[in-house]
Scaffold this motif. Structure first.
Motif, PDB file in Angstrom:
ATOM      1  N   ASN A 245       0.810  -1.259   0.108  1.00 29.89           N
ATOM      2  CA  ASN A 245      -0.198   0.013  -0.043  1.00 29.89           C
ATOM      3  C   ASN A 245       0.888   1.212  -0.075  1.00 29.89           C
ATOM      4  O   ASN A 245       1.960   1.464   0.703  1.00 29.89           O
ATOM      5  N   MET A 246       0.458   2.370  -0.879  1.00 34.03           N
ATOM      6  CA  MET A 246       1.432   3.328  -0.802  1.00 34.03           C
ATOM      7  C   MET A 246       0.363   4.831  -0.733  1.00 34.03           C
ATOM      8  O   MET A 246      -0.670   4.646  -1.056  1.00 34.03           O
ATOM      9  N   LYS A 247       1.124   5.668  -0.253  1.00 33.31           N
ATOM     10  CA  LYS A 247       0.438   7.091  -0.089  1.00 33.31           C
ATOM     11  C   LYS A 247       1.126   7.976  -0.851  1.00 33.31           C
ATOM     12  O   LYS A 247       0.886   8.578  -1.674  1.00 33.31           O
ATOM     13  N   CYS A 248       2.636   8.278  -0.507  1.00 39.35           N
ATOM     14  CA  CYS A 248       3.195   9.422  -1.193  1.00 39.35           C
ATOM     15  C   CYS A 248       3.862   8.923  -2.547  1.00 39.35           C
ATOM     16  O   CYS A 248       4.099   9.515  -3.638  1.00 39.35           O
ATOM     17  N   GLY A 249       4.443   7.514  -2.431  1.00 38.42           N
ATOM     18  CA  GLY A 249       5.074   7.331  -3.597  1.00 38.42           C
ATOM     19  C   GLY A 249       6.531   7.779  -3.953  1.00 38.42           C
ATOM     20  O   GLY A 249       7.036   7.351  -4.800  1.00 38.42           O
ATOM     21  N   ILE A 250       7.029   8.802  -2.946  1.00 39.70           N
ATOM     22  CA  ILE A 250       8.256   9.124  -3.107  1.00 39.70           C
ATOM     23  C   ILE A 250       9.055   9.063  -1.905  1.00 39.70           C
ATOM     24  O   ILE A 250      10.031   9.827  -1.492  1.00 39.70           O
ATOM     25  N   GLY A 251       9.044   8.085  -1.077  1.00 33.55           N
ATOM     26  CA  GLY A 251       9.670   7.799   0.111  1.00 33.55           C
ATOM     27  C   GLY A 251       9.624   8.641   1.426  1.00 33.55           C
ATOM     28  O   GLY A 251      10.619   8.866   1.969  1.00 33.55           O
ATOM     29  N   GLN A 252       8.499   9.317   1.426  1.00 31.68           N
ATOM     30  CA  GLN A 252       8.281  10.310   2.329  1.00 31.68           C
ATOM     31  C   GLN A 252       7.570   9.885   3.857  1.00 31.68           C
ATOM     32  O   GLN A 252       7.716  10.215   4.693  1.00 31.68           O
ATOM     33  N   CYS A 253       6.344   8.850   3.470  1.00 28.42           N
ATOM     34  CA  CYS A 253       5.533   8.672   4.408  1.00 28.42           C
ATOM     35  C   CYS A 253       5.811   7.380   5.000  1.00 28.42           C
ATOM     36  O   CYS A 253       5.229   7.411   6.123  1.00 28.42           O
ATOM     37  N   GLY A 254       6.425   6.390   4.608  1.00 29.82           N
ATOM     38  CA  GLY A 254       6.550   5.174   5.462  1.00 29.82           C
ATOM     39  C   GLY A 254       5.556   4.187   5.098  1.00 29.82           C
ATOM     40  O   GLY A 254       5.684   3.203   5.721  1.00 29.82           O
ATOM     41  N   HIS A 255       4.510   4.474   4.310  1.00 33.76           N
ATOM     42  CA  HIS A 255       3.422   3.376   4.258  1.00 33.76           C
ATOM     43  C   HIS A 255       3.986   2.348   3.534  1.00 33.76           C
ATOM     44  O   HIS A 255       3.271   1.275   3.974  1.00 33.76           O
ATOM     45  N   CYS A 256       4.803   2.369   2.700  1.00 32.07           N
ATOM     46  CA  CYS A 256       5.393   1.085   2.010  1.00 32.07           C
ATOM     47  C   CYS A 256       6.569   0.384   2.464  1.00 32.07           C
ATOM     48  O   CYS A 256       7.129  -0.166   1.719  1.00 32.07           O
ATOM     49  N   GLN A 257       6.716   0.449   3.628  1.00 29.98           N
ATOM     50  CA  GLN A 257       7.867   0.027   4.388  1.00 29.98           C
ATOM     51  C   GLN A 257       7.995  -1.397   4.096  1.00 29.98           C
ATOM     52  O   GLN A 257       6.863  -2.384   4.503  1.00 29.98           O
ATOM     53  N   TYR A 261      13.490  -1.257   3.664  1.00 26.03           N
ATOM     54  CA  TYR A 261      13.267  -0.650   2.444  1.00 26.03           C
ATOM     55  C   TYR A 261      11.930   0.096   2.350  1.00 26.03           C
ATOM     56  O   TYR A 261      10.957  -0.277   2.961  1.00 26.03           O
ATOM     57  N   PHE A 262      11.920   1.153   1.286  1.00 24.67           N
ATOM     58  CA  PHE A 262      10.373   1.750   0.899  1.00 24.67           C
ATOM     59  C   PHE A 262      10.465   1.080  -0.344  1.00 24.67           C
ATOM     60  O   PHE A 262      11.095   1.239  -1.437  1.00 24.67           O
ATOM     61  N   VAL A 263       9.325   0.358  -0.538  1.00 25.12           N
ATOM     62  CA  VAL A 263       8.844  -0.140  -1.944  1.00 25.12           C
ATOM     63  C   VAL A 263       8.795   0.791  -3.075  1.00 25.12           C
ATOM     64  O   VAL A 263       9.085   0.678  -4.177  1.00 25.12           O
ATOM     65  N   CYS A 264       8.351   2.195  -2.876  1.00 22.94           N
ATOM     66  CA  CYS A 264       8.366   3.125  -3.651  1.00 22.94           C
ATOM     67  C   CYS A 264       9.561   3.683  -4.179  1.00 22.94           C
ATOM     68  O   CYS A 264       9.541   3.979  -5.317  1.00 22.94           O
ATOM     69  N   ARG A 265      10.390   3.688  -3.335  1.00 20.93           N
ATOM     70  CA  ARG A 265      11.826   4.373  -3.679  1.00 20.93           C
ATOM     71  C   ARG A 265      12.675   3.394  -3.983  1.00 20.93           C
ATOM     72  O   ARG A 265      13.421   3.254  -4.932  1.00 20.93           O
TER      73      ARG A 265
HETATM   74  S1  FES Z   1       4.449   5.325  -0.174  1.00 20.94           S
HETATM   75 FE1  FES Z   1       5.340   6.973   1.107  1.00 20.94          FE
HETATM   76  S2  FES Z   1       7.398   5.975   1.588  1.00 20.94           S
HETATM   77 FE2  FES Z   1       6.415   4.865  -0.040  1.00 20.94          FE
END
Ligand code: FES
Ligand SMILES: Cc1cc2nc3c(=O)[nH]c(=O)nc-3n(C[C@H](O)[C@H](O)[C@H](O)COP(=O)(O)OP(=O)(O)OC[C@H]3O[C@@H](n4cnc5c(N)ncnc54)[C@H](O)[C@@H]3O)c2cc1C
Length: 284
Positions: A245-257, A261-265
């Motif tokens: 699951n993702m929110k920001c997609g750019i490594g800022q919110c931590g949702h995709c930890q 790793y962050f999956v988005c970044r």
């Molecule tokens: S979606 Fe926010 S850190 Fe990956």
């Protein structure tokens, strides 16, 4: 007028660009491929196979969706969306002329250039073929650079197969092995029946010089890794695309930890040996 750097979040990385739907092709009962075009040519952005965009429907929400088109075309952005919840249902319902929001492209890519000189085995399950299709296009555009190429694709039923037109074309090529299987046959299906991993033991590639690209449901990827290991492909030559699951997609919110790793970044494409300790744990 304020200088651009004082305008605040209105020009920040979380603001989507408007793209117009130029085509909406139904793939299956719940999956649609959208062709999107930037409102101005200045907004056209290239992408690398494996990357994703954050797509938004105004007033509904935003979700990560892989880019599924030909990386050789920058004028159209192609996304294949399976309707599973509020946002994906809204995206799949968009018709020609509608506006959607696009942020990206984000994330890591399949190592298609690094794989030059090697055999490549591509293993896809269900909508997992979407992020792999740009890799197939890129490899075929430079076909002479590679050894053997095998595309192994599994879906639940014949009616769930994506990109039927592409599959037919690819199957007609002598320089590409395409094997398709379904979990359950129906409607006069005369092809393979069984999960996609059953195709791995007989696929034609040299395990000592093969790069594997894998995307599908996590359970499918687990068994695929096992079969590829049984064929002798080393862990550092297997690449998997992970979903969280993702929110920001750019490594800022931590949702995709995902572990460290962050999956988005750091993903979505990971080299298997780097994620193996987390991949073996069912839910991180
Ligand atoms: S979606 Fe926010 S850190 Fe990956
Ligand atoms: C990098 C990346 C690439 C993706 N590429 C595609 C693609 O090309 N095509 C496509 O159809 N989908 C893709 N997805 C999955 C897609 O983002 C989710 O289906 C979507 O976020 C669901 O949102 P929703 O509001 O429609 O449904 P929700 O109501 O949020 O969820 C519906 C169901 O889907 C599950 N779900 C939600 N988000 C995810 C997720 N990220 N991964 C797995 N299950 C999830 C929920 O647990 C729930 O069971 C991708 C996801 C990631 C992280």
């Amino acid at each position: 007028m304020l200088p651009a750097d004082e305008l605040g979040p209105a020009v920040g990385p979380l603001v989507p660009r408007a793209y117009r739907v130029r085509g909406a092709a139904r793939e299956t009962s719940d999956t649609v491929t959208l062709a999107l075009q930037a409102e101005t040519a200045a907004e056209e952005v290239g992408f690398a196979p494996g990357q994703f965009n954050m797509l938004s429907v105004f007033g509904v929400g935003e979700v990560p969706i892989s880019i599924s088109g030909n990386p050789g075309r920058v004028d159209l952005l192609t996304h294949t969306v399976r309707a599973v919840g509020a946002v994906t249902q809204a995206l799949a319902a968009q018709r020609r002329g509608a506006l959607v929001g696009v942020r990206g492209p984000y994330g890591t890519a399949w190592p298609v250039e690094a794989a030059e000189g090697s055999d490549v085995v591509i293993v896809a399950g269900g909508v997992g073929l979407a992020p792999l299709r740009p890799a197939v296009h890129r490899i075929l555009a430079r076909r002479e650079k590679y050894g053997r190429i095998a595309l192994l694709y599994g879906s639940r039923t014949p009616g769930d197969l994506l990109y039927v037109h592409d599959l037919k074309q690819w199957r007609g090529r002598m320089d590409l092995e395409v094997e398709v299987t379904v979990d359950a046959a129906a409607g006069g299906w005369r092809g393979n029946v069984g999960v996609v991993t059953t195709l791995i033991p007989r696929a034609r590639f040299d395990p000592t010089s093969t790069v594997a690209l894998v995307c599908g449901p996590e359970i499918m990827m687990r068994f695929t890794v096992r079969e590829l290991q049984a064929r002798g492909i080393p862990d550092d030559r297997m690449f998997l695309s992970m979903e969280r699951n993702m929110k920001c997609g750019i490594g800022q919110c931590g949702h995709c930890q995902y572990g460290p790793y962050f999956v988005c970044r750091d993903g979505p494409v990971f080299r298997y040996d780097r994620i193996a300790p987390f991949f073996r744990v069912r839910e991180i």
